[in-house]
Design a protein around this motif. Structure first.
Motif, PDB file in Angstrom:
ATOM      1  N   THR A 158       6.494  51.977  72.258  1.00 31.60           N
ATOM      2  CA  THR A 158       6.065  53.368  72.059  1.00 31.60           C
ATOM      3  C   THR A 158       5.757  53.630  70.588  1.00 31.60           C
ATOM      4  O   THR A 158       4.719  54.217  70.246  1.00 31.60           O
ATOM      5  N   ILE A 159       6.673  53.194  69.732  1.00 29.43           N
ATOM      6  CA  ILE A 159       6.479  53.394  68.290  1.00 29.43           C
ATOM      7  C   ILE A 159       5.239  52.639  67.816  1.00 29.43           C
ATOM      8  O   ILE A 159       4.429  53.162  67.035  1.00 29.43           O
ATOM      9  N   SER A 160       5.074  51.400  68.294  1.00 34.27           N
ATOM     10  CA  SER A 160       3.926  50.600  67.873  1.00 34.27           C
ATOM     11  C   SER A 160       2.618  51.238  68.317  1.00 34.27           C
ATOM     12  O   SER A 160       1.644  51.288  67.544  1.00 34.27           O
ATOM     13  N   ALA A 161       2.585  51.714  69.567  1.00 31.53           N
ATOM     14  CA  ALA A 161       1.365  52.356  70.064  1.00 31.53           C
ATOM     15  C   ALA A 161       1.045  53.620  69.264  1.00 31.53           C
ATOM     16  O   ALA A 161      -0.125  53.872  68.900  1.00 31.53           O
ATOM     17  N   ALA A 162       2.092  54.433  68.991  1.00 28.04           N
ATOM     18  CA  ALA A 162       1.881  55.650  68.204  1.00 28.04           C
ATOM     19  C   ALA A 162       1.435  55.312  66.785  1.00 28.04           C
ATOM     20  O   ALA A 162       0.572  55.995  66.209  1.00 28.04           O
ATOM     21  N   THR A 163       1.997  54.256  66.224  1.00 24.95           N
ATOM     22  CA  THR A 163       1.616  53.840  64.866  1.00 24.95           C
ATOM     23  C   THR A 163       0.164  53.402  64.818  1.00 24.95           C
ATOM     24  O   THR A 163      -0.590  53.778  63.909  1.00 24.95           O
ATOM     25  N   ILE A 164      -0.243  52.578  65.789  1.00 25.34           N
ATOM     26  CA  ILE A 164      -1.629  52.102  65.830  1.00 25.34           C
ATOM     27  C   ILE A 164      -2.594  53.283  65.933  1.00 25.34           C
ATOM     28  O   ILE A 164      -3.601  53.358  65.216  1.00 25.34           O
ATOM     29  N   ALA A 165      -2.293  54.246  66.830  1.00 23.98           N
ATOM     30  CA  ALA A 165      -3.174  55.403  67.012  1.00 23.98           C
ATOM     31  C   ALA A 165      -3.223  56.254  65.737  1.00 23.98           C
ATOM     32  O   ALA A 165      -4.304  56.658  65.281  1.00 23.98           O
ATOM     33  N   GLY A 166      -2.044  56.529  65.155  1.00 19.83           N
ATOM     34  CA  GLY A 166      -1.997  57.358  63.950  1.00 19.83           C
ATOM     35  C   GLY A 166      -2.662  56.698  62.761  1.00 19.83           C
ATOM     36  O   GLY A 166      -3.419  57.341  62.009  1.00 19.83           O
ATOM     37  N   PHE A 300      -1.138  48.665  60.546  1.00 23.32           N
ATOM     38  CA  PHE A 300      -1.944  48.504  61.755  1.00 23.32           C
ATOM     39  C   PHE A 300      -1.713  47.147  62.406  1.00 23.32           C
ATOM     40  O   PHE A 300      -1.554  47.038  63.621  1.00 23.32           O
ATOM     41  N   THR A 301      -1.718  46.091  61.594  1.00 19.08           N
ATOM     42  CA  THR A 301      -1.532  44.745  62.147  1.00 19.08           C
ATOM     43  C   THR A 301      -0.070  44.456  62.483  1.00 19.08           C
ATOM     44  O   THR A 301       0.217  43.693  63.406  1.00 19.08           O
ATOM     45  N   GLY A 302       0.866  45.092  61.730  1.00 16.36           N
ATOM     46  CA  GLY A 302       2.292  44.880  62.005  1.00 16.36           C
ATOM     47  C   GLY A 302       2.672  45.271  63.419  1.00 16.36           C
ATOM     48  O   GLY A 302       3.292  44.478  64.160  1.00 16.36           O
TER      49      GLY A 302
END
Length: 598
Positions: A158-166, A300-302
């Motif tokens: 969830t955090i990764s998906a939100a980070t990528i979008a943001g 983004f890549t992380g």
């Protein structure tokens, strides 16, 4: 047993886990809100820090040119804003972690409780085809993996998906062309993930199935049934090698996913660096913007790499959840609301009318050649009488008891107690009428008092002591370190087989039920104790229907009626004298086998 080599139905398992998690949708929404809020507040940091860099760079140029100086106040305000954003992000992230931990713990608790309840509802035939270790593995290993996946993978994804979008949105505000170069890695990254996950999922499922089989083999090896065999037949070694192979394959494939995705991410980083250099040379963007963009590139890549890592864990969790839901979806025994009579109303008349039964083979189909099958068995057991059931091993003696107690319901014919079909009783109601002392005594972890009292928890201490005395168990119990309060382990380790059997017999005496089943109930006691027990139980058996499964001639001769079994059929019935005069199967058994037992 479940085929260990078939790939699991990944989509179905994901759907089942998603449906299960919907019961926590309120908590999940709060967790998602905190995760998104914490991520978004953290995402603004690099862009604001880029403004600070631009401010410093502009101030330095002005200072060099003599037209101005660095605005320390403006930079301080920017840094204060960044600090506030990161503090708010930390608070939301902590809240998200606490909510997710609560959800994960509740999932583990609920799954274990549902499995424990399910164990009581599945038919006994289910356990005939599977090892106890496999079921135990579902309660422990599989549920632990599901909990781990929920706790770590769901929140991190969830955090990764939100980070990528943001981060994607923030990069667009800096430079759309550089952003396009950065996101071109996504199709390649997720394509790599799909390829690796498709090949590794079958090995994750195979790994969990084999782990259940290994646990089953270990459980069997430490049970009395296999204490002499141990691992000598090579079964454990073979299963362990297969488990090793499946683990290596699943971990190797899933482990290769991360470096492959990092490679794709690095290609995107190279493209962004080249474009950023050209833009800076042309003055399209500032130095601080390039700094912020590269920070966003790492952000983004992380998460893409983290998704690969967590997806490997999630695959294992989904394979485990598939096994859990597979067990929870097993057909259950049908139960009626209540029984037609209560214990105090029972006369104990038992009749079997053309009862046939066959045990299922390993493939789940009936095996007509299996030992213990019943074939058109018809007999009547008078109420309040002692009836001995005799026959060679595998003749169906124990099976009669099992179908009478409704361990199995898939028999043909009818069995009645006082004229009522036993299928009209619910199982607790039926077993409230019957007390059984099995040949293999069953003891659980707890005190000796709890083991004796488990059939009647409300029994007084005086009643427990009287039952122990009647079973001739009081003497050795008094010699234990804490008497009746002495703790014993599961299976009664530290007690002799005879002592275990006496505790089980005391339990039966304490239950005081109208129908007794004694299956070699004193076979492990010494001869003198066995004689004393038989004498004390004569009084208890008066007025009760008692079914005796025994090889002891002294017990058989005292029976009011003897049923002789041969290959699942009733081969004769009568008293000892009548059957000996007929000079048939019973007489042969008595002379060849029974007479050799003192």
């Amino acid at each position: 047993m479940t085929d260990s080599h078939r790939p699991g139905n990944f989509r179905k398992a994901v759907g089942q886990l998603f449906s299960y998690m919907m019961r926590y949708r309120g908590q999940m929404l709060r967790m998602l809100a905190c995760a998104v809020a914490g991520t978004l507040f953290g995402i603004f940091g690099p862009r604001i820090l880029g403004s600070a860099t631009n401010e410093i760079f502009t101030g330095l140029l002005a200072q060099v040119r003599g037209t101005g100086t660095i605005e320390i106040g403006a930079i301080s305000r920017i840094l204060a804003e960044v600090l506030a954003l990161y503090l708010i992000s930390m608070v939301f992230s902590m809240l998200q972690g606490l909510i997710m931990a609560d959800i994960a713990n509740d999932v583990g608790y609920s799954m274990r409780r549902e499995i424990a309840e399910k164990i009581d509802r599945v038919p006994i035939s289910y356990f005939d085809q599977r090892s106890y270790g496999d079921v135990l593995s579902r309660v422990t290993n599989d549920v632990d993996l599901v909990t781990q996946g929920v706790s770590e993978s769901v929140s991190q994804l969830t955090i990764s998906a939100a980070t990528i979008a943001g981060v994607f949105v923030m990069m667009l505000t800096i430079d759309p062309v550089m952003t396009l170069a950065a996101v071109l890695i996504l199709p390649a990254a997720f394509g790599i993930m799909r390829i690796f996950s498709r090949h590794s999922q079958k090995y994750f499922r195979q790994e969990q199935d084999l782990l259940g089989e290994v646990n089953g083999e270990i459980e069997e090896a430490f049970s009395w049934q296999a204490s002499a065999r141990g691992f000598s037949d090579g079964t454990f070694d073979g299963l362990n090698e297969k488990l090793y192979g499946a683990s290596v394959r699943s971990q190797a494939i899933s482990g290769a996913m991360e470096p492959a995705m990092e490679f794709a991410a690095n290609l995107g980083l190279v493209a962004v660096a080249i474009l950023g250099g050209f833009h800076a040379m042309r003055g399209v963007i500032g130095v601080g913007d390039i700094q912020a963009f590269f920070q966003y590139i790492r952000n983004f890549t992380g998460p893409i790499t983290e998704i690969a890592e967590e997806f490997a864990i999630l695959q294992s969790s989904i394979a485990a959840s598939e096994r859990v839901f597979e067990f929870l979806g097993e057909p259950e025994k049908e139960e009626r609301a209540q029984g037609p009579v209560r214990a105090g109303e029972v006369r104990g008349e038992i009749s079997f009318n053309r009862v046939s039964f066959q045990y299922d083979g390993a493939d789940g189909t009936s095996d007509p050649e299996a030992n213990g099958a019943l074939v058109d068995f018809t007999a009547a057991i008078p109420g309040g009488r002692k009836v001995a059931i005799v026959g060679a091993d595998g003749s169906g003696k124990t099976t009669i008891v099992k179908v009478l107690m409704r361990f199995y319901d898939d028999y043909q014919g009818t069995i009645r107690i006082d004229g009522y079909d036993i299928r009209d009783f619910n199982r607790p109601g039926l077993r409230a009428l019957i007390a059984m002392a099995p040949k293999n005594p069953w003891l659980f972890q707890g005190t000796i008092l709890e083991n004796i009292r488990c059939g009647r928890p409300e029994a007084t201490m005086e009643e427990v002591e009287a039952a122990a005395a009647a079973a001739h168990a009081a003497h050795f119990i008094s010699e234990q370190p804490e008497g009746y309060l002495t703790q014993i382990s599961e299976g009664g380790a530290g007690l002799s087989d005879g002592q275990k059997q006496l505790i089980t017999l005391a339990r039966v005496i304490l239950e005081d039920k109208p129908i007794l089943i004694l299956d070699e109930s004193v076979s492990m006691a010494d001869t003198r104790t066995a004689v004393l027990i038989q004498e004390s139980m004569e009084e208890m058996m008066k007025g009760r229907t008692t079914i005796l499964l025994t090889h002891r001639p002294s017990v058989i001769r005292r029976a009011d009626l003897i049923l002789v079994m041969d290959h699942g059929c009733l081969a004769g019935q009568g008293t000892h004298r009548e059957l000996m005069e007929q000079n048939g199967i019973y007489a042969d058994l008595y002379r060849e086998q029974f007479a050799r037992i003192s």
